[in-house]
Design an enzyme around this catalytic site. Structure first.
Site, PDB file in Angstrom:
ATOM      1  N   GLN A  58       0.824  -1.209   0.000  1.00  0.00           N
ATOM      2  CA  GLN A  58       0.000   0.000   0.000  1.00  0.00           C
ATOM      3  C   GLN A  58       0.859   1.259   0.000  1.00  0.00           C
ATOM      4  O   GLN A  58       0.486   2.273  -0.559  1.00  0.00           O
ATOM      5  CB  GLN A  58      -0.922   0.006   1.217  1.00  0.00           C
ATOM      6  CG  GLN A  58      -2.075  -0.963   1.047  1.00  0.00           C
ATOM      7  CD  GLN A  58      -2.701  -1.345   2.370  1.00  0.00           C
ATOM      8  OE1 GLN A  58      -2.280  -0.893   3.430  1.00  0.00           O
ATOM      9  NE2 GLN A  58      -3.707  -2.187   2.310  1.00  0.00           N
ATOM     10  N   GLN A  59       2.033   1.145   0.634  1.00  0.00           N
ATOM     11  CA  GLN A  59       2.935   2.279   0.712  1.00  0.00           C
ATOM     12  C   GLN A  59       3.301   2.842  -0.661  1.00  0.00           C
ATOM     13  O   GLN A  59       3.410   4.030  -0.838  1.00  0.00           O
ATOM     14  CB  GLN A  59       4.218   1.807   1.382  1.00  0.00           C
ATOM     15  CG  GLN A  59       4.716   2.728   2.432  1.00  0.00           C
ATOM     16  CD  GLN A  59       5.771   2.013   3.252  1.00  0.00           C
ATOM     17  OE1 GLN A  59       6.569   1.246   2.728  1.00  0.00           O
ATOM     18  NE2 GLN A  59       5.780   2.248   4.521  1.00  0.00           N
ATOM     19  N   VAL A  60       3.525   1.948  -1.612  1.00  0.00           N
ATOM     20  CA  VAL A  60       3.950   2.424  -2.919  1.00  0.00           C
ATOM     21  C   VAL A  60       2.764   2.745  -3.819  1.00  0.00           C
ATOM     22  O   VAL A  60       2.918   3.246  -4.912  1.00  0.00           O
ATOM     23  CB  VAL A  60       4.855   1.399  -3.648  1.00  0.00           C
ATOM     24  CG1 VAL A  60       6.125   1.175  -2.874  1.00  0.00           C
ATOM     25  CG2 VAL A  60       4.138   0.110  -3.907  1.00  0.00           C
ATOM     26  N   CYS A  61       1.570   2.440  -3.319  1.00  0.00           N
ATOM     27  CA  CYS A  61       0.403   2.578  -4.176  1.00  0.00           C
ATOM     28  C   CYS A  61      -0.180   3.986  -4.119  1.00  0.00           C
ATOM     29  O   CYS A  61      -0.586   4.448  -3.074  1.00  0.00           O
ATOM     30  CB  CYS A  61      -0.645   1.562  -3.738  1.00  0.00           C
ATOM     31  SG  CYS A  61      -2.027   1.502  -4.829  1.00  0.00           S
ATOM     32  N   THR A  62      -0.160   4.668  -5.238  1.00  0.00           N
ATOM     33  CA  THR A  62      -0.774   5.985  -5.334  1.00  0.00           C
ATOM     34  C   THR A  62      -1.951   5.861  -6.281  1.00  0.00           C
ATOM     35  O   THR A  62      -1.793   5.450  -7.410  1.00  0.00           O
ATOM     36  CB  THR A  62       0.226   7.003  -5.918  1.00  0.00           C
ATOM     37  OG1 THR A  62       1.438   6.877  -5.211  1.00  0.00           O
ATOM     38  CG2 THR A  62      -0.305   8.415  -5.802  1.00  0.00           C
TER      39      THR A  62
END
Ligand SMILES: [Zn+2]
Length: 323
Positions: free
Chosen positions: A164-168
């Site tokens: 989720q951290q890398v998901c924009t």
């Protein structure tokens, strides 16, 4: 040692992505063993806080390029090895460099970069030895392209919050540059010595064609316990799976669905950072509908993203219109 073949070691080329705590251990062992060529990739400079565990660096190296200092020091250990350095990001290195290596070693500090390297290794069909450290813990995973072992993307050990951290999502501000969001993984030289030693052992086994690759190994430095896990490759993995390469990934869409919605779905499913959708040779805009973007069921859509080295091929299936 009857199984030892120094020629295989002396003719080998090993790619080291990252020359931090683990990279230093692996580079030093391979250098003293007489490896043919080391390709060292790191765009960082030496910092004071590195000196407790990154053995190749000294006080006077602070502020200098890690890759260049490492090369200089390794040459003093063994002048006969060839060391090539790249002071840049792994994504900027030509594919031909990856294909020229016998194997690739990753001790990168961002999860996004590790995913990218994983997909490159699968694509050029080279073994990847991936490892990481956290405080008194460490892990090593050996990924052999084309075997039935899992790649980084199809194994279940990717923590969801990391994905989720890398998901924009579309509409959100673009993610920061990777070097700005670099995470901090506190570690000590005792654990990097253990993990770097195991990585080097796996490298030697692969180069000499001996033994069985480790799969996934977790090390708990407090209990001194090793846990070995056999991770099976997923046939539908979008990086290493054969299935999607044959069938492609299919998604049901409505004719009036916006590209942005499809892009959001695909980003969530694969944990992509900020995918771009390409139909034919054109980038399709979020505001377009499936019909406006002239997407047909037969033409593939290519999805490119910073977490994968090669485009993901997707095909949509139009849901029938019920009148
Ligand atoms: Zn996979």
């Amino acid at each position: 040692m009857p199984n030892w073949d120094q020629n295989k070691i002396s003719n080998a080329t090993v790619f080291l992505a990252g020359i931090g705590a683990l990279g230093c251990v692996v580079a030093e062992i391979l250098t003293m063993m007489g490896i043919g060529k080391l390709i060292i990739v790191d765009f960082d400079t030496v910092e004071l806080t590195n000196l407790n565990r990154q053995w190749l660096f000294r006080n006077e190296d602070i502020g200098k390029s890690k890759a260049l200092v490492a090369k200089e020091r390794l040459k003093t250990l063994n002048p006969s090895i060839d060391v090539i350095t790249f002071n840049q990001k792994i994504e900027d290195i030509p594919e031909s460099v990856y294909s020229s290596c016998d194997l690739i070693v990753s001790s990168l500090d961002t999860f996004e970069a590790r995913r990218w390297l994983n997909s490159m290794c699968i694509s050029v069909e080279k073994p990847l030895i991936d490892a990481g450290l956290y405080e008194f813990f460490g892990h090593v995973q050996v990924i052999i392209s084309g075997s039935d072992s899992a790649c980084l993307e199809c194994q279940p050990l990717i923590p969801e919050n990391r994905l989720q951290q890398v998901c924009t999502l579309p509409g959100e501000p673009r993610k920061k540059e990777r070097d700005e969001q670099k995470e901090v993984f506190p570690s000590v030289g005792t654990v990097s010595a253990v993990i770097g030693g195991i990585m080097s052992q796996e490298i030697v086994k692969l180069l000499l064609g001996l033994g069985t690759p480790i799969g996934y190994l977790f090390y708990d430095g407090l209990s001194e316990e090793f846990t070995k896990i056999e991770l099976k490759r997923r046939l539908d993995c979008f990086v290493c799976g054969e299935k999607w390469k044959l069938d492609e990934l299919r998604y049901f869409v409505e004719r009036d669905e916006k590209i942005g919605e499809l892009r959001r779905r695909i980003a969530l499913i694969y944990g992509l950072a900020d995918p771009t959708m390409i139909v034919g040779t054109k980038i399709v805009d979020d505001e377009m509908t499936i019909t406006e973007a002239e997407i047909s069921e037969h033409a593939p859509i290519f999805v490119i993203d910073s977490t994968v080295a090669k485009p993901i091929r997707v095909r949509v299936v139009l849901t029938p219109d019920f009148v």
